[in-house]
Design a protein around this motif. Structure first.
Motif, PDB file in Angstrom:
ATOM      1  N   THR A  73      34.324  66.393  31.865  1.00  0.00           N
ATOM      2  CA  THR A  73      33.950  65.135  31.999  1.00  0.00           C
ATOM      3  C   THR A  73      33.650  64.622  30.877  1.00  0.00           C
ATOM      4  N   TYR A  74      33.417  63.150  30.653  1.00  0.00           N
ATOM      5  CA  TYR A  74      32.776  62.468  29.691  1.00  0.00           C
ATOM      6  C   TYR A  74      31.117  62.816  29.089  1.00  0.00           C
ATOM      7  N   ARG A  75      30.770  63.777  30.243  1.00  0.00           N
ATOM      8  CA  ARG A  75      29.172  64.145  30.166  1.00  0.00           C
ATOM      9  C   ARG A  75      29.309  65.723  29.621  1.00  0.00           C
ATOM     10  N   ASN A 122      37.092  64.109  29.442  1.00  0.00           N
ATOM     11  CA  ASN A 122      38.185  63.256  29.927  1.00  0.00           C
ATOM     12  C   ASN A 122      37.182  61.856  30.568  1.00  0.00           C
ATOM     13  N   ALA A 123      37.607  60.854  29.969  1.00  0.00           N
ATOM     14  CA  ALA A 123      36.825  59.449  30.498  1.00  0.00           C
ATOM     15  C   ALA A 123      37.189  58.970  31.845  1.00  0.00           C
ATOM     16  N   ILE A 124      38.150  59.557  32.262  1.00  0.00           N
ATOM     17  CA  ILE A 124      38.727  59.088  33.753  1.00  0.00           C
ATOM     18  C   ILE A 124      38.135  59.781  34.801  1.00  0.00           C
ATOM     19  N   VAL A 125      37.501  59.137  35.890  1.00  0.00           N
ATOM     20  CA  VAL A 125      36.733  60.028  36.938  1.00  0.00           C
ATOM     21  C   VAL A 125      37.927  60.647  37.591  1.00  0.00           C
ATOM     22  N   GLY A 126      37.657  61.882  37.536  1.00  0.00           N
ATOM     23  CA  GLY A 126      38.793  62.801  38.382  1.00  0.00           C
ATOM     24  C   GLY A 126      39.803  63.212  37.651  1.00  0.00           C
ATOM     25  N   GLY A 153      32.178  65.243  38.255  1.00  0.00           N
ATOM     26  CA  GLY A 153      30.894  65.009  39.005  1.00  0.00           C
ATOM     27  C   GLY A 153      31.473  64.897  40.367  1.00  0.00           C
ATOM     28  N   GLU A 154      30.568  64.536  41.294  1.00  0.00           N
ATOM     29  CA  GLU A 154      30.703  64.228  42.724  1.00  0.00           C
ATOM     30  C   GLU A 154      31.439  63.043  43.008  1.00  0.00           C
ATOM     31  N   GLY A 155      31.262  61.974  42.091  1.00  0.00           N
ATOM     32  CA  GLY A 155      31.957  60.867  42.092  1.00  0.00           C
ATOM     33  C   GLY A 155      33.519  61.086  42.368  1.00  0.00           C
ATOM     34  N   ALA A 156      34.001  62.010  41.597  1.00  0.00           N
ATOM     35  CA  ALA A 156      35.321  62.440  41.672  1.00  0.00           C
ATOM     36  C   ALA A 156      35.942  62.611  43.079  1.00  0.00           C
ATOM     37  N   VAL A 157      35.300  63.054  43.984  1.00  0.00           N
ATOM     38  CA  VAL A 157      35.720  63.163  45.318  1.00  0.00           C
ATOM     39  C   VAL A 157      36.204  62.013  45.890  1.00  0.00           C
ATOM     40  N   ASN A 182      27.213  68.014  41.234  1.00  0.00           N
ATOM     41  CA  ASN A 182      26.762  67.109  42.063  1.00  0.00           C
ATOM     42  C   ASN A 182      25.421  66.526  41.733  1.00  0.00           C
ATOM     43  N   ASN A 183      25.419  65.485  41.005  1.00  0.00           N
ATOM     44  CA  ASN A 183      23.697  64.855  40.741  1.00  0.00           C
ATOM     45  C   ASN A 183      23.388  63.665  41.490  1.00  0.00           C
ATOM     46  N   LEU A 184      24.214  63.733  42.778  1.00  0.00           N
ATOM     47  CA  LEU A 184      23.828  62.530  43.621  1.00  0.00           C
ATOM     48  C   LEU A 184      24.322  61.094  43.424  1.00  0.00           C
ATOM     49  N   TYR A 185      24.614  60.834  42.252  1.00  0.00           N
ATOM     50  CA  TYR A 185      25.191  59.339  41.837  1.00  0.00           C
ATOM     51  C   TYR A 185      26.239  59.589  41.007  1.00  0.00           C
ATOM     52  N   ALA A 186      27.029  58.490  41.371  1.00  0.00           N
ATOM     53  CA  ALA A 186      28.273  58.122  40.471  1.00  0.00           C
ATOM     54  C   ALA A 186      27.838  56.835  39.874  1.00  0.00           C
ATOM     55  N   MET A 187      27.406  56.583  38.626  1.00  0.00           N
ATOM     56  CA  MET A 187      26.773  55.545  38.023  1.00  0.00           C
ATOM     57  C   MET A 187      25.700  54.901  38.795  1.00  0.00           C
ATOM     58  N   GLY A 188      25.638  53.833  39.475  1.00  0.00           N
ATOM     59  CA  GLY A 188      24.683  53.412  40.283  1.00  0.00           C
ATOM     60  C   GLY A 188      24.908  53.723  42.017  1.00  0.00           C
ATOM     61  N   ALA A 251      19.552  57.837  32.309  1.00  0.00           N
ATOM     62  CA  ALA A 251      20.266  56.878  32.887  1.00  0.00           C
ATOM     63  C   ALA A 251      21.668  57.518  32.801  1.00  0.00           C
ATOM     64  N   HIS A 252      22.486  57.036  33.572  1.00  0.00           N
ATOM     65  CA  HIS A 252      23.898  57.275  33.581  1.00  0.00           C
ATOM     66  C   HIS A 252      24.596  57.254  32.165  1.00  0.00           C
ATOM     67  N   SER A 253      24.305  56.234  31.609  1.00  0.00           N
ATOM     68  CA  SER A 253      24.747  56.029  30.172  1.00  0.00           C
ATOM     69  C   SER A 253      23.636  55.297  29.337  1.00  0.00           C
TER      70      SER A 253
HETATM   71  C1  TPP Z   1      38.998  56.118  37.667  1.00  0.00           C
HETATM   72  C2  TPP Z   1      37.597  55.540  37.186  1.00  0.00           C
HETATM   73  N1  TPP Z   1      37.220  54.938  37.739  1.00  0.00           N
HETATM   74  C3  TPP Z   1      35.835  54.404  37.516  1.00  0.00           C
HETATM   75  C4  TPP Z   1      35.368  54.718  36.183  1.00  0.00           C
HETATM   76  C5  TPP Z   1      34.179  54.122  35.850  1.00  0.00           C
HETATM   77  N2  TPP Z   1      32.857  55.148  36.037  1.00  0.00           N
HETATM   78  C6  TPP Z   1      32.695  55.906  34.712  1.00  0.00           C
HETATM   79  S1  TPP Z   1      31.743  57.056  35.005  1.00  0.00           S
HETATM   80  C7  TPP Z   1      31.532  56.854  36.688  1.00  0.00           C
HETATM   81  C8  TPP Z   1      30.819  57.646  37.914  1.00  0.00           C
HETATM   82  C9  TPP Z   1      31.229  58.917  38.112  1.00  0.00           C
HETATM   83  O1  TPP Z   1      30.155  59.636  38.614  1.00  0.00           O
HETATM   84  P1  TPP Z   1      30.467  61.267  38.681  1.00  0.00           P
HETATM   85  O2  TPP Z   1      31.628  61.664  38.833  1.00  0.00           O
HETATM   86  O3  TPP Z   1      29.296  61.754  40.088  1.00  0.00           O
HETATM   87  O4  TPP Z   1      29.835  61.758  37.414  1.00  0.00           O
HETATM   88  P2  TPP Z   1      28.499  61.847  36.732  1.00  0.00           P
HETATM   89  O5  TPP Z   1      28.470  60.588  35.851  1.00  0.00           O
HETATM   90  O6  TPP Z   1      27.406  61.662  37.775  1.00  0.00           O
HETATM   91  O7  TPP Z   1      28.312  63.019  35.893  1.00  0.00           O
HETATM   92  C10 TPP Z   1      32.645  55.562  37.102  1.00  0.00           C
HETATM   93  C11 TPP Z   1      32.703  55.022  38.239  1.00  0.00           C
HETATM   94  C12 TPP Z   1      36.028  55.531  35.390  1.00  0.00           C
HETATM   95  N3  TPP Z   1      35.519  56.108  34.039  1.00  0.00           N
HETATM   96  N4  TPP Z   1      37.440  56.013  35.833  1.00  0.00           N
END
Ligand code: TPP
Ligand code: MG
Length: 338
Positions: A73-75, A122-126, A153-157, A182-188, A251-253
């Motif tokens: 991912t972007y991290r 990859n900047a796009i979640v998932g 990240g777990e946000g991708a689910v 799984n770091n428990l948070y997707a941004m906030g 922080a997230h970013s």
């Molecule tokens: C499709 C999409 N929706 C929203 C965003 C905005 N966004 C960037 S990071 C993020 C949170 C993702 O959280 P997670 O997948 O848990 O990864 P983490 O940042 O915790 O490593 C969001 C919603 C994005 N980049 N892509």
């Protein structure tokens, strides 16, 4: 055998233990410096730090071979560093210089290096999941015994791509390891606020993919789980899901005031910091001295200083080249049409 019937983990060897520690410390120190450079205006755009989660990338990467592929991912600074993308080319990329691993056009979120089969950044979640499935499909169709690891990240689910990718990987028995950080948070947004089912392994097993959790704050536990997972995938067992339970300390970013979590929670997780944890294991087992640690820190400081020097001395892409690679170029004289 232990009381639970599991064989005891193999004894930790000094060289390997020091290697794991060095890799986690490289990520930590590199990113601490990135945060400073960001505040100084040297690095611009987005910057997402992996600090706290280092054990995941370092542990999983131990199970991979050079021919395997990685999607992240972007991290992803840590993943790229451990995979062997040089600190200098990553730093130059952050600075936006041509010498960067993506010619300075990607920045922090889009590190890429074909030589080490590091497919982003990859900047796009998932967004990385279907790419990983495609890489694994290509390997399967061409009869190559390679593994693709997809970190996300777990946000991708919450994304459709997650479900589509898991389904196709299982349906077509593809050699892909899904590694959920799984770091428990997707941004906030806390996982428990967005998902009715927070057991991510259950989601994976609903696609008939074997799934196991691992303590993502313990590099030895991650490595052991990853070895098991990669062995299963490489031997033709189809996809595998590894959920590494971890936490980001920062922080997230760089733009996040962190209003969604209590400081106390962060402090509790900091007590599980994977770096001091491994230091304690190594010292308790008599595998490392204070001098070893000091030497590792000195070597890392030198590597980072060189990376910054390289980035500072790098070149900006000339304005007239900015549209290169945006549109396909007409074939040159005698060249076939592209
Ligand atoms: C499709 C999409 N929706 C929203 C965003 C905005 N966004 C960037 S990071 C993020 C949170 C993702 O959280 P997670 O997948 O848990 O990864 P983490 O940042 O915790 O490593 C969001 C919603 C994005 N980049 N892509
Ligand atoms: Mg997350």
């Amino acid at each position: 055998m232990t009381a639970k019937g599991k064989p005891p983990p193999p004894a930790l060897e000094r060289e390997h233990g020091l290697h794991l520690l060095r890799e986690m410390l490289r990520i930590r120190r590199f990113e601490e410096k990135c945060a400073e450079l960001y505040s100084a205006g040297k690095i611009r755009g987005f910057l997402h730090l992996y600090i706290g989660e280092e054990a995941v990338a370092v542990g999983v990467m131990q199970a991979l071979q050079p021919e395997d592929a990685i999607v992240a991912t972007y991290r992803e600074h840590g993943h790229a560093l451990v995979r062997g993308v040089s600190a200098a080319s990553i730093m130059a990329e952050m600075y936006g210089k041509v010498e960067g691993c993506s010619r300075g056009r990607g920045g922090s979120m889009h590190l890429f290096d074909a030589a080490t089969r590091f497919y982003g950044g990859n900047a796009i979640v998932g967004g990385g999941l279907p790419l990983a499935v495609g890489l694994a499909l290509a390997d399967k169709m061409q009869g190559r015994k390679r593994v693709t690891v997809c970190f996300f990240g777990e946000g991708a689910v919450a994304e459709g791509e997650f479900h589509e990718s898991m389904n196709l990987a299982a349906l077509w028995d593809l050699p892909v390891l899904f590694c959920c950080e799984n770091n428990l948070y997707a941004m906030g947004t806390a996982l428990r606020r967005s998902e009715s089912e927070t057991d991510l392994c259950l989601k994976a097993t609903s696609f008939k993919i074997p799934a196991w959790p691992a303590d993502g704050m313990d590099v030895l536990a991650v490595e052991e789980a990853a070895q098991r997972a990669v062995t299963a995938v490489r031997s033709g067992g189809g996809p595998y899901f590894l959920e590494c339970r971890t936490y980001r300390f920062r922080a997230h970013s760089m733009f996040d005031p962190e209003l969604y979590r209590e400081k106390q929670e962060v402090e509790e997780w900091r007590k599980r910091d994977p770096i001091p944890r491994l230091v304690t294991v190594l010292q308790d087992q008599g595998l490392m001295t204070e001098e070893d640690l000091a030497q590792i820190e000195t070597e890392i400081a030198a590597e980072i200083a060189e990376a910054i020097e390289f980035a500072e001395a790098g070149t900006w892409e000339p304005v007239e080249e900015l549209t290169r690679f945006v549109y396909s170029e007409p074939p040159g004289p005698g060249e076939p049409a592209r």
